[in-house]
Design a protein around this motif. Structure first.
Motif, PDB file in Angstrom:
ATOM      1  N   GLY A  15       0.906  -1.300  -0.217  1.00 23.39           N
ATOM      2  CA  GLY A  15       0.050   0.117  -0.088  1.00 23.39           C
ATOM      3  C   GLY A  15       0.711   1.290   0.190  1.00 23.39           C
ATOM      4  O   GLY A  15       0.256   2.433  -0.216  1.00 23.39           O
ATOM      5  N   GLY A  16       1.967   1.099   0.147  1.00 25.55           N
ATOM      6  CA  GLY A  16       3.000   2.201   0.170  1.00 25.55           C
ATOM      7  C   GLY A  16       3.348   2.686  -1.039  1.00 25.55           C
ATOM      8  O   GLY A  16       3.231   2.263  -2.162  1.00 25.55           O
ATOM      9  N   SER A  17       4.622   3.622  -1.089  1.00 23.24           N
ATOM     10  CA  SER A  17       4.835   4.265  -2.266  1.00 23.24           C
ATOM     11  C   SER A  17       6.474   4.478  -2.219  1.00 23.24           C
ATOM     12  O   SER A  17       7.058   4.502  -1.185  1.00 23.24           O
ATOM     13  CB  SER A  17       4.291   5.528  -2.552  1.00 23.24           C
ATOM     14  OG  SER A  17       3.067   5.811  -2.544  1.00 23.24           O
ATOM     15  N   ARG A  67      -1.255   2.593 -11.232  1.00 20.15           N
ATOM     16  CA  ARG A  67      -0.502   2.589  -9.679  1.00 20.15           C
ATOM     17  C   ARG A  67       0.971   3.274  -9.929  1.00 20.15           C
ATOM     18  O   ARG A  67       1.505   3.771  -8.729  1.00 20.15           O
ATOM     19  CB  ARG A  67      -0.107   1.349  -9.339  1.00 20.15           C
ATOM     20  CG  ARG A  67      -1.630   0.486  -8.909  1.00 20.15           C
ATOM     21  CD  ARG A  67      -1.483  -0.861  -8.404  1.00 20.15           C
ATOM     22  NE  ARG A  67      -0.460  -1.841  -9.057  1.00 20.15           N
ATOM     23  CZ  ARG A  67       0.432  -2.364  -8.684  1.00 20.15           C
ATOM     24  NH1 ARG A  67       1.143  -2.041  -7.483  1.00 20.15           N
ATOM     25  NH2 ARG A  67       1.135  -3.202  -9.288  1.00 20.15           N
ATOM     26  N   PHE A  68       1.417   2.889 -11.072  1.00 16.88           N
ATOM     27  CA  PHE A  68       2.692   3.575 -11.471  1.00 16.88           C
ATOM     28  C   PHE A  68       2.822   4.614 -12.373  1.00 16.88           C
ATOM     29  O   PHE A  68       2.016   4.621 -13.348  1.00 16.88           O
ATOM     30  CB  PHE A  68       3.727   2.239 -12.080  1.00 16.88           C
ATOM     31  CG  PHE A  68       4.112   1.203 -11.164  1.00 16.88           C
ATOM     32  CD1 PHE A  68       3.299   1.120  -9.820  1.00 16.88           C
ATOM     33  CD2 PHE A  68       5.311   0.298 -11.538  1.00 16.88           C
ATOM     34  CE1 PHE A  68       3.728   0.188  -8.910  1.00 16.88           C
ATOM     35  CE2 PHE A  68       5.379  -0.691 -10.341  1.00 16.88           C
ATOM     36  CZ  PHE A  68       4.740  -0.807  -9.238  1.00 16.88           C
ATOM     37  N   ALA A  69       3.768   5.582 -12.404  1.00 21.14           N
ATOM     38  CA  ALA A  69       3.703   6.530 -13.436  1.00 21.14           C
ATOM     39  C   ALA A  69       5.553   6.962 -13.694  1.00 21.14           C
ATOM     40  O   ALA A  69       6.209   7.056 -12.755  1.00 21.14           O
ATOM     41  CB  ALA A  69       3.323   7.671 -12.648  1.00 21.14           C
ATOM     42  N   LEU A  86       1.566  -0.134  -3.510  1.00 21.16           N
ATOM     43  CA  LEU A  86       2.568  -1.272  -3.860  1.00 21.16           C
ATOM     44  C   LEU A  86       2.132  -2.340  -3.289  1.00 21.16           C
ATOM     45  O   LEU A  86       1.292  -2.413  -2.458  1.00 21.16           O
ATOM     46  CB  LEU A  86       3.855  -0.962  -3.410  1.00 21.16           C
ATOM     47  CG  LEU A  86       4.736   0.042  -4.220  1.00 21.16           C
ATOM     48  CD1 LEU A  86       5.904   0.460  -3.228  1.00 21.16           C
ATOM     49  CD2 LEU A  86       5.240  -0.726  -5.517  1.00 21.16           C
ATOM     50  N   LYS A  87       2.293  -3.659  -4.099  1.00 26.66           N
ATOM     51  CA  LYS A  87       1.766  -4.801  -3.605  1.00 26.66           C
ATOM     52  C   LYS A  87       3.038  -5.945  -3.576  1.00 26.66           C
ATOM     53  O   LYS A  87       3.932  -5.596  -3.943  1.00 26.66           O
ATOM     54  CB  LYS A  87       0.786  -5.562  -4.607  1.00 26.66           C
ATOM     55  CG  LYS A  87      -0.341  -4.778  -5.189  1.00 26.66           C
ATOM     56  CD  LYS A  87      -0.973  -5.094  -6.411  1.00 26.66           C
ATOM     57  CE  LYS A  87      -2.103  -4.383  -6.753  1.00 26.66           C
ATOM     58  NZ  LYS A  87      -2.967  -5.107  -7.702  1.00 26.66           N
ATOM     59  N   VAL A 120      13.554  -3.583  -4.896  1.00 26.39           N
ATOM     60  CA  VAL A 120      12.429  -3.241  -4.249  1.00 26.39           C
ATOM     61  C   VAL A 120      11.729  -4.315  -3.459  1.00 26.39           C
ATOM     62  O   VAL A 120      11.316  -5.316  -4.125  1.00 26.39           O
ATOM     63  CB  VAL A 120      11.385  -2.457  -5.210  1.00 26.39           C
ATOM     64  CG1 VAL A 120       9.971  -2.133  -4.626  1.00 26.39           C
ATOM     65  CG2 VAL A 120      11.834  -1.070  -5.859  1.00 26.39           C
ATOM     66  N   THR A 121      11.447  -4.084  -2.165  1.00 23.33           N
ATOM     67  CA  THR A 121      11.021  -5.196  -1.323  1.00 23.33           C
ATOM     68  C   THR A 121       9.545  -4.547  -0.700  1.00 23.33           C
ATOM     69  O   THR A 121       9.588  -3.619  -0.094  1.00 23.33           O
ATOM     70  CB  THR A 121      11.605  -5.759  -0.342  1.00 23.33           C
ATOM     71  OG1 THR A 121      13.059  -6.179  -1.031  1.00 23.33           O
ATOM     72  CG2 THR A 121      11.038  -6.791   0.244  1.00 23.33           C
ATOM     73  N   VAL A 122       8.599  -5.204  -1.120  1.00 24.28           N
ATOM     74  CA  VAL A 122       7.230  -4.987  -0.741  1.00 24.28           C
ATOM     75  C   VAL A 122       6.669  -6.015   0.375  1.00 24.28           C
ATOM     76  O   VAL A 122       6.437  -7.196  -0.080  1.00 24.28           O
ATOM     77  CB  VAL A 122       6.189  -4.758  -1.740  1.00 24.28           C
ATOM     78  CG1 VAL A 122       4.560  -4.320  -1.114  1.00 24.28           C
ATOM     79  CG2 VAL A 122       6.834  -3.670  -2.718  1.00 24.28           C
TER      80      VAL A 122
END
Length: 124
Positions: A15-17, A67-69, A86-87, A120-122
């Motif tokens: 859910g974060g960015s 979700r992404f730009a 983010l998922k 990147v780790t979600v």
């Protein structure tokens, strides 16, 4: 010497960015197209999206739309990837790539230059 250097990766909760950056240097001609790819553990590298042309048009893979730009600065030397909502399945090493002329954006073999990647780790 051409270089692409990514930064901005890290760990974030679902859910974060995060915002990734890719600084391009050494080019005498600005790349026509710059893209983001990612490779998750145990999976093949896949295209995330790209920005291309003088109008900085963008294209995205379906799983990240909304979700992404992707953007780049006016000098077209820095590429950005703003990631939101983010998922866990977005966990991957993210790479930027550049092409000097028009190519199919998701054809990895046609890119001339690649960065070293940023993790990147979600977590869910």
């Amino acid at each position: 010497q051409v270089q692409l250097v990514e930064s901005g990766g890290g760990s974030v909760q679902a859910g974060g960015s995060l915002r990734l950056s890719c600084v391009a240097s050494g080019y005498t001609v600005r790349p026509y197209l710059m893209a983001w790819f990612r490779q998750a553990p145990g999976k093949e590298r896949e295209g995330v999206g790209a920005v291309y042309g003088s109008a900085s048009s963008t294209v995205y893979t379906d799983s990240v739309k909304g979700r992404f730009a992707i953007s780049r600065d006016n000098a077209k030397t820095t590429l950005y990837l703003q990631m939101s909502a983010l998922k866990s399945e977005d966990t991957a090493i993210y790479y930027c790539a550049a092409a000097l002329w028009p190519i199919p954006w998701d054809n990895q073999s046609m890119y001339a230059h690649w960065g070293q990647g940023t993790q990147v780790t979600v977590s869910s």
